[in-house]
Design a protein around this motif. Structure first.
Motif, PDB file in Angstrom:
ATOM      1  N   ILE A  46     -18.140  52.532  36.071  1.00  0.00           N
ATOM      2  CA  ILE A  46     -16.855  53.015  36.597  1.00  0.00           C
ATOM      3  C   ILE A  46     -15.869  51.869  36.834  1.00  0.00           C
ATOM      4  N   GLU A  47     -16.381  50.747  37.369  1.00  0.00           N
ATOM      5  CA  GLU A  47     -15.499  49.607  37.618  1.00  0.00           C
ATOM      6  C   GLU A  47     -14.824  49.156  36.318  1.00  0.00           C
ATOM      7  N   ARG A  48     -15.615  49.106  35.256  1.00  0.00           N
ATOM      8  CA  ARG A  48     -15.085  48.652  33.964  1.00  0.00           C
ATOM      9  C   ARG A  48     -13.968  49.581  33.497  1.00  0.00           C
ATOM     10  N   PHE A  49     -14.206  50.896  33.611  1.00  0.00           N
ATOM     11  CA  PHE A  49     -13.176  51.857  33.200  1.00  0.00           C
ATOM     12  C   PHE A  49     -11.920  51.734  34.056  1.00  0.00           C
ATOM     13  N   ALA A  50     -12.118  51.613  35.378  1.00  0.00           N
ATOM     14  CA  ALA A  50     -10.963  51.496  36.279  1.00  0.00           C
ATOM     15  C   ALA A  50     -10.169  50.237  35.942  1.00  0.00           C
ATOM     16  N   MET A  51     -10.893  49.135  35.632  1.00  0.00           N
ATOM     17  CA  MET A  51     -10.221  47.871  35.321  1.00  0.00           C
ATOM     18  C   MET A  51      -9.443  47.962  34.016  1.00  0.00           C
ATOM     19  N   VAL A  52     -10.026  48.612  33.009  1.00  0.00           N
ATOM     20  CA  VAL A  52      -9.340  48.754  31.719  1.00  0.00           C
ATOM     21  C   VAL A  52      -8.100  49.646  31.884  1.00  0.00           C
ATOM     22  N   LEU A  53      -8.298  50.815  32.502  1.00  0.00           N
ATOM     23  CA  LEU A  53      -7.199  51.785  32.588  1.00  0.00           C
ATOM     24  C   LEU A  53      -6.055  51.310  33.475  1.00  0.00           C
ATOM     25  N   HIS A  54      -6.379  50.561  34.549  1.00  0.00           N
ATOM     26  CA  HIS A  54      -5.324  50.108  35.475  1.00  0.00           C
ATOM     27  C   HIS A  54      -4.979  48.623  35.296  1.00  0.00           C
ATOM     28  N   LYS A  55      -5.558  47.981  34.264  1.00  0.00           N
ATOM     29  CA  LYS A  55      -5.297  46.552  34.005  1.00  0.00           C
ATOM     30  C   LYS A  55      -5.580  45.704  35.246  1.00  0.00           C
ATOM     31  N   ILE A  56      -6.758  45.885  35.819  1.00  0.00           N
ATOM     32  CA  ILE A  56      -7.175  45.110  36.993  1.00  0.00           C
ATOM     33  C   ILE A  56      -7.934  43.882  36.492  1.00  0.00           C
ATOM     34  N   ASP A  57      -7.535  42.696  36.985  1.00  0.00           N
ATOM     35  CA  ASP A  57      -8.072  41.458  36.390  1.00  0.00           C
ATOM     36  C   ASP A  57      -9.375  40.984  37.037  1.00  0.00           C
ATOM     37  N   ASP A  58      -9.725  41.477  38.225  1.00  0.00           N
ATOM     38  CA  ASP A  58     -10.902  40.955  38.918  1.00  0.00           C
ATOM     39  C   ASP A  58     -11.600  42.101  39.651  1.00  0.00           C
ATOM     40  N   ILE A  59     -12.891  42.303  39.338  1.00  0.00           N
ATOM     41  CA  ILE A  59     -13.658  43.425  39.907  1.00  0.00           C
ATOM     42  C   ILE A  59     -13.658  43.399  41.435  1.00  0.00           C
ATOM     43  N   ARG A  60     -13.576  42.165  42.012  1.00  0.00           N
ATOM     44  CA  ARG A  60     -13.654  42.029  43.475  1.00  0.00           C
ATOM     45  C   ARG A  60     -12.477  42.657  44.189  1.00  0.00           C
ATOM     46  N   ARG A  61     -11.351  42.831  43.475  1.00  0.00           N
ATOM     47  CA  ARG A  61     -10.204  43.509  44.096  1.00  0.00           C
ATOM     48  C   ARG A  61     -10.566  44.930  44.501  1.00  0.00           C
ATOM     49  N   LEU A  62     -11.549  45.520  43.792  1.00  0.00           N
ATOM     50  CA  LEU A  62     -11.939  46.904  44.078  1.00  0.00           C
ATOM     51  C   LEU A  62     -12.766  47.027  45.354  1.00  0.00           C
ATOM     52  N   TYR A  63     -13.207  45.902  45.898  1.00  0.00           N
ATOM     53  CA  TYR A  63     -14.066  45.953  47.096  1.00  0.00           C
ATOM     54  C   TYR A  63     -13.431  45.317  48.319  1.00  0.00           C
ATOM     55  N   ASN A  64     -12.251  44.694  48.168  1.00  0.00           N
ATOM     56  CA  ASN A  64     -11.665  43.941  49.273  1.00  0.00           C
ATOM     57  C   ASN A  64     -10.907  44.765  50.308  1.00  0.00           C
ATOM     58  N   SER A  65     -10.616  46.029  50.001  1.00  0.00           N
ATOM     59  CA  SER A  65      -9.845  46.886  50.916  1.00  0.00           C
ATOM     60  C   SER A  65      -8.504  46.269  51.299  1.00  0.00           C
ATOM     61  N   ASP A  66      -7.883  45.579  50.351  1.00  0.00           N
ATOM     62  CA  ASP A  66      -6.557  45.016  50.591  1.00  0.00           C
ATOM     63  C   ASP A  66      -5.525  46.109  50.282  1.00  0.00           C
ATOM     64  N   MET A  67      -4.797  46.531  51.334  1.00  0.00           N
ATOM     65  CA  MET A  67      -3.868  47.646  51.168  1.00  0.00           C
ATOM     66  C   MET A  67      -2.754  47.350  50.168  1.00  0.00           C
ATOM     67  N   ARG A  68      -2.385  46.073  50.032  1.00  0.00           N
ATOM     68  CA  ARG A  68      -1.333  45.729  49.056  1.00  0.00           C
ATOM     69  C   ARG A  68      -1.795  46.078  47.647  1.00  0.00           C
ATOM     70  N   PHE A  69      -3.128  45.938  47.426  1.00  0.00           N
ATOM     71  CA  PHE A  69      -3.692  46.305  46.124  1.00  0.00           C
ATOM     72  C   PHE A  69      -3.907  47.830  46.038  1.00  0.00           C
ATOM     73  N   LEU A  70      -4.582  48.374  47.061  1.00  0.00           N
ATOM     74  CA  LEU A  70      -4.990  49.788  46.997  1.00  0.00           C
ATOM     75  C   LEU A  70      -3.802  50.757  46.981  1.00  0.00           C
ATOM     76  N   SER A  71      -2.701  50.376  47.654  1.00  0.00           N
ATOM     77  CA  SER A  71      -1.582  51.330  47.743  1.00  0.00           C
ATOM     78  C   SER A  71      -0.822  51.439  46.414  1.00  0.00           C
ATOM     79  N   GLN A  72      -1.240  50.682  45.398  1.00  0.00           N
ATOM     80  CA  GLN A  72      -0.596  50.809  44.087  1.00  0.00           C
ATOM     81  C   GLN A  72      -1.149  51.970  43.272  1.00  0.00           C
ATOM     82  N   PHE A  73      -2.231  52.582  43.758  1.00  0.00           N
ATOM     83  CA  PHE A  73      -2.853  53.637  42.932  1.00  0.00           C
ATOM     84  C   PHE A  73      -2.581  55.036  43.462  1.00  0.00           C
TER      85      PHE A  73
END
Ligand code: 2U9
Length: 334
Positions: free
Chosen positions: A307-334
């Motif tokens: 799932i991480e790989r698909f999310a990264m490809v579809l949303h152009k996310i450069d680092d898997i760790r962004r998905l686990y950091n709970s940084d609202m600046r990142f998460l509020s973009q989705f």
């Protein structure tokens, strides 16, 4: 002859003066009522003064009597007036307190949203449910049998090296894939089956931009009479078409998994690049045997994706760790 001043007369005047002052400065209705009782009540000060009238002479009595009446009426008038003005003030204060300011900014309640991993899982599940699959889940803490043995991975199998995981002292382990869910499902259901198993999995992995020791998979499994590699290809192509929103070039590259034979990696050409997005294959006869299905009667196909790989490809996310950091600046973009 001049009227002689009578002590009652001055008492009445003093009473009136004091009472007027007290009434004029009383702060509220309750205390005003106390003043009324105190001055004009049956046992009040006016009544007490009037009790002394018995001792007055016949000429004095009417004069003092009418004076007393005047005092009483004057006080009653003051009390009425003060009562009215206190009541008005009370209503004004209540209205002021209850005023609704429609221009006041509201309390902001930020709207929550799904985590990109959950929305990706939901999209994948929706597609397979649309193709007739049933969602199945299972325990994260597994036995060696369900995680490895039943999936054609014996104790000395090299596939264990890259999947060796977190073991408990009693030999149980955190599952390295969601495949044990399908084993458990097959044990309790007869073919035909079509299931999709989403969930968190755990692997001994060094964390970097594209790897995490904890990640998420979705696996599918179909078992029926007469299923072929063509059914597998058609299913995967349809899934990818819906996932990417358009029909893209797809490549099936021969590969190896212990639980499928033959096996393939699936690449998709997207925005000019070939991306490896899933793995798949025909279920190994040994796996069917392990759950009591006759591989001479039934065949099956399976596929798995990260799932991480698909999310990264579809949303152009450069680092898997962004998905686990709970940084609202990142998460509020989705
Ligand atoms: C049963 C039988 C067969 C599931 C499969 C893959 C191929 C696969 C990887 C994708 C990226 C794991 O998340 S990932 O690292 N998976 O390539 N998975 S076939 O095969 C099964 C499962 C259950 C009973």
């Amino acid at each position: 002859m001049a009227t002689t001043s009578n002590p009652l007369e001055s008492e009445l005047q003093t009473l009136q003066q004091q009472a007027q002052e007290a009434i004029a400065t009383v702060p509220n209705l309750e205390e005003l009522e106390q003043l009324r009782i105190n001055y004009l009540g049956k046992k009040g000060q006016l009544s007490q003064i009037l009790r002394g009238m018995g001792k007055l002479s016949a000429e004095e009595r009417p004069r003092i009597g009418s004076l007393a009446n005047e005092v009483k009426e004057a006080l009653q008038a003051s009390l009425d007036q003060q009562k009215a003005s206190l009541q008005t003030a009370q209503i004004q204060a209540k209205l002021a307190a209850e005023t609704l300011d429609v221009t006041m900014p509201g309390v902001s309640r930020p709207l929550g949203r799904l985590h990109p991993l959950n929305s990706t899982i939901d999209r994948v599940l929706d597609i397979f449910v649309g193709l007739g699959y049933t969602v199945a889940t299972g325990p994260h803490l597994e036995t060696d049998y369900y995680n490895f043995e039943a999936l054609n991975i014996p104790p000395d199998h090299p596939a264990r090296d890259m999947q060796d995981t977190f073991f408990l002292a009693d030999g149980r382990l955190l599952r390295t894939h969601t495949s044990p869910v399908q084993i458990r499902y097959m044990e309790s259901h007869e073919p035909p089956i079509r299931i999709v198993a989403p969930g968190r999995v755990y692997r001994r992995d060094t964390v970097d931009a594209t790897h995490s020791a904890v990640f998420h998979q979705v696996e599918i499994l179909a078992v029926d009479k007469g299923l072929t590699f063509t059914d597998l290809k058609g299913t995967i192509k349809e899934f990818l078409r819906q996932m990417f929103g358009e029909e893209l070039p797809v490549k099936f590259r021969a590969s190896y998994f212990p639980f499928t034979e033959p096996s393939a990696e699936v690449d998709v050409q997207w925005q000019g690049k070939w991306l490896e997005v899933m793995g798949c294959g025909m279920v190994d006869p040994n796996v069917l045997k392990a759950v009591g299905y006759d591989p001479e009667v039934y065949t099956g196909f399976a596929a798995g994706l990260g799932i991480e790989r698909f999310a990264m490809v579809l949303h152009k996310i450069d680092d898997i760790r962004r998905l686990y950091n709970s940084d609202m600046r990142f998460l509020s973009q989705f």
